[in-house]
Design an enzyme around this catalytic site. Structure first.
Site, PDB file in Angstrom:
ATOM      1  N   ASN A 206      -7.315  -3.510  14.211  1.00 23.46           N
ATOM      2  CA  ASN A 206      -8.709  -3.808  13.832  1.00 23.46           C
ATOM      3  C   ASN A 206      -8.799  -4.968  12.836  1.00 23.46           C
ATOM      4  O   ASN A 206      -9.837  -5.178  12.218  1.00 23.46           O
ATOM      5  CB  ASN A 206      -9.378  -2.557  13.250  1.00 23.46           C
ATOM      6  CG  ASN A 206      -8.689  -2.067  11.976  1.00 23.46           C
ATOM      7  OD1 ASN A 206      -7.707  -2.665  11.530  1.00 23.46           O
ATOM      8  ND2 ASN A 206      -9.204  -1.001  11.396  1.00 23.46           N
TER       9      ASN A 206
ATOM     10  N   GLU B 234      -9.543  -2.195   5.304  1.00 21.40           N
ATOM     11  CA  GLU B 234     -10.193  -1.963   6.591  1.00 21.40           C
ATOM     12  C   GLU B 234     -11.403  -2.887   6.740  1.00 21.40           C
ATOM     13  O   GLU B 234     -11.883  -3.458   5.746  1.00 21.40           O
ATOM     14  CB  GLU B 234     -10.637  -0.492   6.665  1.00 21.40           C
ATOM     15  CG  GLU B 234      -9.493   0.519   6.590  1.00 21.40           C
ATOM     16  CD  GLU B 234      -8.655   0.589   7.871  1.00 21.40           C
ATOM     17  OE1 GLU B 234      -8.469  -0.443   8.543  1.00 21.40           O
ATOM     18  OE2 GLU B 234      -8.182   1.697   8.195  1.00 21.40           O
TER      19      GLU B 234
ATOM     20  N   ASP C  67       0.813  -1.214   0.000  1.00 18.88           N
ATOM     21  CA  ASP C  67       0.000   0.000   0.000  1.00 18.88           C
ATOM     22  C   ASP C  67       0.851   1.271   0.000  1.00 18.88           C
ATOM     23  O   ASP C  67       2.057   1.218   0.222  1.00 18.88           O
ATOM     24  CB  ASP C  67      -0.953   0.009   1.210  1.00 18.88           C
ATOM     25  CG  ASP C  67      -0.288  -0.517   2.476  1.00 18.88           C
ATOM     26  OD1 ASP C  67       0.950  -0.431   2.589  1.00 18.88           O
ATOM     27  OD2 ASP C  67      -1.007  -1.020   3.361  1.00 18.88           O
TER      28      ASP C  67
ATOM     29  N   HIS D  97      -7.070  -5.304  10.014  1.00 15.30           N
ATOM     30  CA  HIS D  97      -6.823  -5.028   8.592  1.00 15.30           C
ATOM     31  C   HIS D  97      -5.533  -5.680   8.100  1.00 15.30           C
ATOM     32  O   HIS D  97      -4.605  -5.916   8.870  1.00 15.30           O
ATOM     33  CB  HIS D  97      -6.885  -3.529   8.269  1.00 15.30           C
ATOM     34  CG  HIS D  97      -5.704  -2.701   8.688  1.00 15.30           C
ATOM     35  ND1 HIS D  97      -5.819  -1.397   9.098  1.00 15.30           N
ATOM     36  CD2 HIS D  97      -4.379  -2.982   8.743  1.00 15.30           C
ATOM     37  CE1 HIS D  97      -4.621  -0.915   9.374  1.00 15.30           C
ATOM     38  NE2 HIS D  97      -3.732  -1.855   9.177  1.00 15.30           N
TER      39      HIS D  97
HETATM   40  C1  GLP Z   1      -0.300  -0.278   8.596  1.00 16.10           C
HETATM   41  C2  GLP Z   1      -0.022  -1.018   7.268  1.00 16.10           C
HETATM   42  C3  GLP Z   1      -0.239  -2.490   7.425  1.00 16.10           C
HETATM   43  C4  GLP Z   1       0.410  -2.949   8.703  1.00 16.10           C
HETATM   44  C5  GLP Z   1      -0.339  -2.389   9.876  1.00 16.10           C
HETATM   45  C6  GLP Z   1       0.285  -2.744  11.224  1.00 16.10           C
HETATM   46  O1  GLP Z   1      -1.443   0.471   8.618  1.00 16.10           O
HETATM   47  N1  GLP Z   1      -0.773  -0.557   6.158  1.00 16.10           N
HETATM   48  O2  GLP Z   1       0.311  -3.160   6.293  1.00 16.10           O
HETATM   49  O3  GLP Z   1       0.373  -4.341   8.795  1.00 16.10           O
HETATM   50  O4  GLP Z   1      -0.483  -1.009   9.773  1.00 16.10           O
HETATM   51  O5  GLP Z   1       1.335  -1.897  11.526  1.00 16.10           O
HETATM   52  P1  GLP Z   1       2.373  -2.143  12.696  1.00 16.10           P
HETATM   53  O6  GLP Z   1       3.204  -3.283  12.251  1.00 16.10           O
HETATM   54  O7  GLP Z   1       3.145  -0.865  12.763  1.00 16.10           O
HETATM   55  O8  GLP Z   1       1.582  -2.419  13.900  1.00 16.10           O
END
Ligand code: GLP
Length: 265
Positions: A136, A143, A67, A138
């Site tokens: 959440n 989402e 993304d 995702h």
């Molecule tokens: C972000 C990314 C995800 C990631 C998630 C968790 O929003 N778009 O790909 O897995 O958050 O992030 P973190 O590893 O910092 O908890």
């Protein structure tokens, strides 16, 4: 799904790096699907170290990230392109031309998704996708209530995600609410998927993803439909799994199975 409960965050990273390196050894021009966020950072560190020790080369590897924020130019300090360059690509021997992220700066963001899908198809699809998980549930930026059949497209972030990711932005800085993310169907087309989670903040999302019902309310639960997923978590992220003992029991048989029958993958 295979659930691997590791003792520490470092062990999670090492297991993930092992799988990446085995793949690249077998297929030097492998296509990797990569994630941003805090969770995969120790994996990138581990892979950089192994590259420096001459254990792995990324010369022929192609990557596709999940993304990108809409409205941030690639050289913006908070873009995911900058994140990947600084935390991984600049430290390995990958050809930067072979590293792909959705175009967050696209003139027409509605076209950016289909274009990314086209690039992915041309590259032959993803061999190994690394995923983190949002609190959440995702995956990528899909989402809750994202279509399980979704493709790369424009998405609006939930307030929870905006709040969770605030830590990457300075207080006065513009934080995008719109993103371009691979879709759930796109992710499910990867040949193999590794879902990583560390820390107690992820325990509920991991329980929902692995043991909850298959539901768009927890996008990561869609991984239950994929035949080749490993969920690699540390003890804290595994804390809410009901069948934790069973996963450890399965793991304790793994060496025996590998010795007798080899790795089916
Ligand atoms: C972000 C990314 C995800 C990631 C998630 C968790 O929003 N778009 O790909 O897995 O958050 O992030 P973190 O590893 O910092 O908890």
């Amino acid at each position: 799904m295979e659930v691997v409960i590791a003792k520490t965050q470092v062990e999670v990273a090492k297991r993930c790096a092992d799988i990446c390196c085995t793949l690249i050894k077998k297929k030097p021009n492998a296509v990797l699907g990569l994630a941003t966020g805090t969770t995969p950072l120790p994996v990138y560190k581990e892979l950089i170290q192994r590259h420096r020790a001459d254990e792995v080369s990324f010369r022929q590897v192609t990557t596709f990230n999940l993304d990108e924020y809409l409205g941030l130019a690639p050289d913006h300090p908070r873009s995911y392109r900058t994140f990947m360059n600084e935390n991984f690509f600049e430290h390995i021997d990958i050809d930067i031309e072979n590293t792909n992220l959705p175009d967050g700066n696209a003139e027409n963001p509605l076209k950016a998704g289909p274009e990314y899908e086209e690039r992915l198809r041309e590259a032959g699809g993803i061999d190994l996708q690394i995923l983190g998980i949002g609190t959440n549930g995702h995956i990528g930026f899909n989402e809750p209530t994202s279509s399980l059949g979704s493709r790369t497209r424009l998405k609006t972030l939930t307030e929870i995600t905006v709040r969770d990711n605030k830590r990457f932005f300075k207080s006065e800085e513009f934080q995008p609410r719109l993103v371009i993310t691979m879709g759930i169907k796109t992710i499910l087309e990867a040949k193999r998927i590794l879902l990583l989670a560390t820390g107690s903040r992820k325990a509920q999302a991991i329980a929902d993803a692995v043991e909850g019902p298959l539901s768009a309310m927890c996008p990561a639960s869609s991984l239950q439909m994929h035949p080749n997923v490993s969920v690699i978590v540390d003890n804290a992220a595994a804390a809410k799994l009901q069948l934790k003992e069973y996963y450890l029991w399965v793991l304790s048989h793994q060496d025996y199975l590998l010795e007798r029958f080899g790795d089916p993958r």
